[in-house]
Design a protein around this motif. Structure first.
Motif, PDB file in Angstrom:
ATOM      1  N   TYR A  33       0.844  -1.206   0.000  1.00 45.74           N
ATOM      2  CA  TYR A  33       0.000   0.000   0.000  1.00 45.74           C
ATOM      3  C   TYR A  33       0.872   1.245   0.000  1.00 45.74           C
ATOM      4  O   TYR A  33       1.965   1.248   0.567  1.00 45.74           O
ATOM      5  CB  TYR A  33      -0.872   0.025   1.262  1.00 45.74           C
ATOM      6  N   TYR A  35       0.362   5.336   1.212  1.00 46.24           N
ATOM      7  CA  TYR A  35      -0.453   6.350   1.860  1.00 46.24           C
ATOM      8  C   TYR A  35       0.275   7.686   1.815  1.00 46.24           C
ATOM      9  O   TYR A  35       1.499   7.752   1.820  1.00 46.24           O
ATOM     10  CB  TYR A  35      -0.710   5.994   3.327  1.00 46.24           C
ATOM     11  N   LEU A  45      -5.181   6.902   1.374  1.00 53.28           N
ATOM     12  CA  LEU A  45      -4.718   5.833   0.502  1.00 53.28           C
ATOM     13  C   LEU A  45      -4.554   6.329  -0.936  1.00 53.28           C
ATOM     14  O   LEU A  45      -5.481   6.891  -1.512  1.00 53.28           O
ATOM     15  CB  LEU A  45      -5.719   4.676   0.534  1.00 53.28           C
ATOM     16  N   TYR A  48      -3.071   0.639  -3.915  1.00 54.86           N
ATOM     17  CA  TYR A  48      -2.736  -0.590  -3.230  1.00 54.86           C
ATOM     18  C   TYR A  48      -2.698  -1.741  -4.224  1.00 54.86           C
ATOM     19  O   TYR A  48      -3.286  -1.667  -5.307  1.00 54.86           O
ATOM     20  CB  TYR A  48      -3.682  -0.875  -2.066  1.00 54.86           C
ATOM     21  N   GLN A  50      -2.741  -6.153  -4.250  1.00 59.16           N
ATOM     22  CA  GLN A  50      -2.917  -7.386  -3.484  1.00 59.16           C
ATOM     23  C   GLN A  50      -2.195  -8.568  -4.120  1.00 59.16           C
ATOM     24  O   GLN A  50      -2.093  -9.640  -3.514  1.00 59.16           O
ATOM     25  CB  GLN A  50      -4.400  -7.699  -3.328  1.00 59.16           C
ATOM     26  N   LEU A  90       4.029   7.113   3.058  1.00 60.23           N
ATOM     27  CA  LEU A  90       4.243   5.884   3.817  1.00 60.23           C
ATOM     28  C   LEU A  90       3.828   4.677   2.989  1.00 60.23           C
ATOM     29  O   LEU A  90       2.740   4.638   2.422  1.00 60.23           O
ATOM     30  CB  LEU A  90       3.429   5.916   5.104  1.00 60.23           C
ATOM     31  N   GLN A 100      -1.481  -4.442   8.698  1.00 59.82           N
ATOM     32  CA  GLN A 100      -0.501  -3.730   7.894  1.00 59.82           C
ATOM     33  C   GLN A 100       0.613  -3.212   8.791  1.00 59.82           C
ATOM     34  O   GLN A 100       0.359  -2.749   9.908  1.00 59.82           O
ATOM     35  CB  GLN A 100      -1.144  -2.543   7.196  1.00 59.82           C
ATOM     36  N   HIS A 101       1.838  -3.254   8.280  1.00 50.35           N
ATOM     37  CA  HIS A 101       2.981  -2.657   8.958  1.00 50.35           C
ATOM     38  C   HIS A 101       3.654  -1.702   7.992  1.00 50.35           C
ATOM     39  O   HIS A 101       3.704  -1.950   6.793  1.00 50.35           O
ATOM     40  CB  HIS A 101       3.936  -3.741   9.447  1.00 50.35           C
ATOM     41  N   PHE A 102       4.166  -0.611   8.550  1.00 53.59           N
ATOM     42  CA  PHE A 102       4.646   0.487   7.735  1.00 53.59           C
ATOM     43  C   PHE A 102       6.159   0.561   7.649  1.00 53.59           C
ATOM     44  O   PHE A 102       6.879   0.147   8.567  1.00 53.59           O
ATOM     45  CB  PHE A 102       4.128   1.815   8.310  1.00 53.59           C
ATOM     46  N   GLY A 103       6.638   1.137   6.545  1.00 52.64           N
ATOM     47  CA  GLY A 103       8.027   1.528   6.437  1.00 52.64           C
ATOM     48  C   GLY A 103       8.244   2.857   7.140  1.00 52.64           C
ATOM     49  O   GLY A 103       7.320   3.427   7.731  1.00 52.64           O
TER      50      GLY A 103
ATOM     51  N   TYR B  36      -3.229   2.563  15.619  1.00 49.98           N
ATOM     52  CA  TYR B  36      -1.814   2.812  15.421  1.00 49.98           C
ATOM     53  C   TYR B  36      -1.376   3.991  16.275  1.00 49.98           C
ATOM     54  O   TYR B  36      -2.135   4.943  16.483  1.00 49.98           O
ATOM     55  CB  TYR B  36      -1.517   3.123  13.942  1.00 49.98           C
ATOM     56  N   ARG B  43       7.117   6.301  11.712  1.00 51.94           N
ATOM     57  CA  ARG B  43       6.038   5.541  11.077  1.00 51.94           C
ATOM     58  C   ARG B  43       4.979   5.167  12.107  1.00 51.94           C
ATOM     59  O   ARG B  43       5.279   5.008  13.284  1.00 51.94           O
ATOM     60  CB  ARG B  43       6.599   4.266  10.440  1.00 51.94           C
ATOM     61  N   PRO B  44       3.749   4.995  11.673  1.00 55.06           N
ATOM     62  CA  PRO B  44       2.712   4.473  12.576  1.00 55.06           C
ATOM     63  C   PRO B  44       3.045   3.038  12.954  1.00 55.06           C
ATOM     64  O   PRO B  44       3.494   2.251  12.122  1.00 55.06           O
ATOM     65  CB  PRO B  44       1.442   4.530  11.713  1.00 55.06           C
ATOM     66  N   ARG B  93     -11.406  -1.633   8.059  1.00 53.00           N
ATOM     67  CA  ARG B  93     -11.186  -2.347   6.792  1.00 53.00           C
ATOM     68  C   ARG B  93     -12.233  -3.438   6.633  1.00 53.00           C
ATOM     69  O   ARG B  93     -12.672  -4.054   7.613  1.00 53.00           O
ATOM     70  CB  ARG B  93      -9.801  -2.971   6.782  1.00 53.00           C
ATOM     71  N   LEU B 101      -6.817  -0.113   4.501  1.00 53.07           N
ATOM     72  CA  LEU B 101      -7.380   0.576   5.651  1.00 53.07           C
ATOM     73  C   LEU B 101      -7.855   1.981   5.287  1.00 53.07           C
ATOM     74  O   LEU B 101      -7.240   2.654   4.473  1.00 53.07           O
ATOM     75  CB  LEU B 101      -6.331   0.683   6.757  1.00 53.07           C
TER      76      LEU B 101
END
Lengths: 111, 113
Positions: A33, A35, A45, A48, A50, A90, A100-103, B36, B43-44, B93, B101
């Motif tokens: 994703y 953002y 957003l 994205y 999948q 992000l 979800q986990h972010f950079g 978050y 970052r979150p 979501r 999300l």
């Protein structure tokens, strides 16, 4: 999350220039994703994906483009059509239906 | 599409007090609700999440409650500490539809020592 790498950390764009933000993950996640975060605001957003070779527009896709040629990579291009590109970008990834986990993000500014 | 509203936008509490942040969502099909925490310039980070088949989830000083009928969910932080100071985002979501999300606008929590 050491498995999601965004580069560069800071980026400057000149008028009329396209710039590409990199996002790489080594977590074998299917979904990725992008953002955008503006100061004092939430995350919106952009695009994205999948699955490899497929992606969908998010809520603010105009002026942006993406590709997903490899599972681990999801680069974002900010085109000259995006008139207000200054923001914190992000990238996130996740297995399908998982959190979800972010950079660490890329901060884009205009010269 | 989904719309998530978050309140309050800022919250100041004394150390040791509790903090509550509330979110409402519009799409009754949404079935996954994470929270978050984002520190300045970072970052979150996911702190807790809940799925629609559960009404409450707790992890040490943090808890989340979900009311599907009213379409709202809340974050509860007890015994707040200065290191809890950050911006908190809720999100929603729909796992069988658009799987990205939708985020609330954030709550800036300040814990006063």
């Amino acid at each position: 999350d050491g498995g999601i790498t965004q580069s560069p950390k800071y980026l400057f764009r000149k008028e009329g220039q396209n710039v590409t933000l990199s996002c790489e993950q080594n977590l074998n996640h299917d979904a990725m994703y992008w953002y955008r975060q503006d100061p004092g605001q939430g995350l919106r957003l952009i695009y994205y994906s999948q699955i490899v070779n497929d992606f969908q527009k998010g809520d603010i896709a105009e002026g942006y483009s993406v590709s997903r040629e490899k599972k681990e990579s999801f680069p974002l291009t900010v085109t000259s059509a995006q008139k207000n590109p200054t923001a914190f970008y992000l990238c996130a990834s996740s297995p399908l239906q998982q959190p979800q986990h972010f950079g660490d993000g890329t901060r884009l500014s205009i010269l | 599409g989904e719309n998530v509203e978050q309140h309050p936008s800022t919250l100041s509490v004394q150390e040791g007090d509790s903090a509550v942040i509330k979110c409402t969502y519009s799409d009754s099909a949404s079935n996954y609700f994470p929270w978050y925490k984002q520190e300045l310039g970072k970052r979150p980070q996911l702190i807790i999440d809940i799925r629609s088949n559960v009404g409450e989830k707790k992890d040490q000083r943090i808890a989340v409650t979900l009311n599907k009928t009213a379409k709202h969910f809340s974050l509860h932080i007890t015994e707040t500490q200065p290191e809890d100071s950050a911006v908190y985002f809720c999100a929603a979501r729909w796992d069988t539809g658009r799987r990205a999300l939708t985020f609330g606008s954030g709550t800036r929590l300040q814990v006063q020592p």
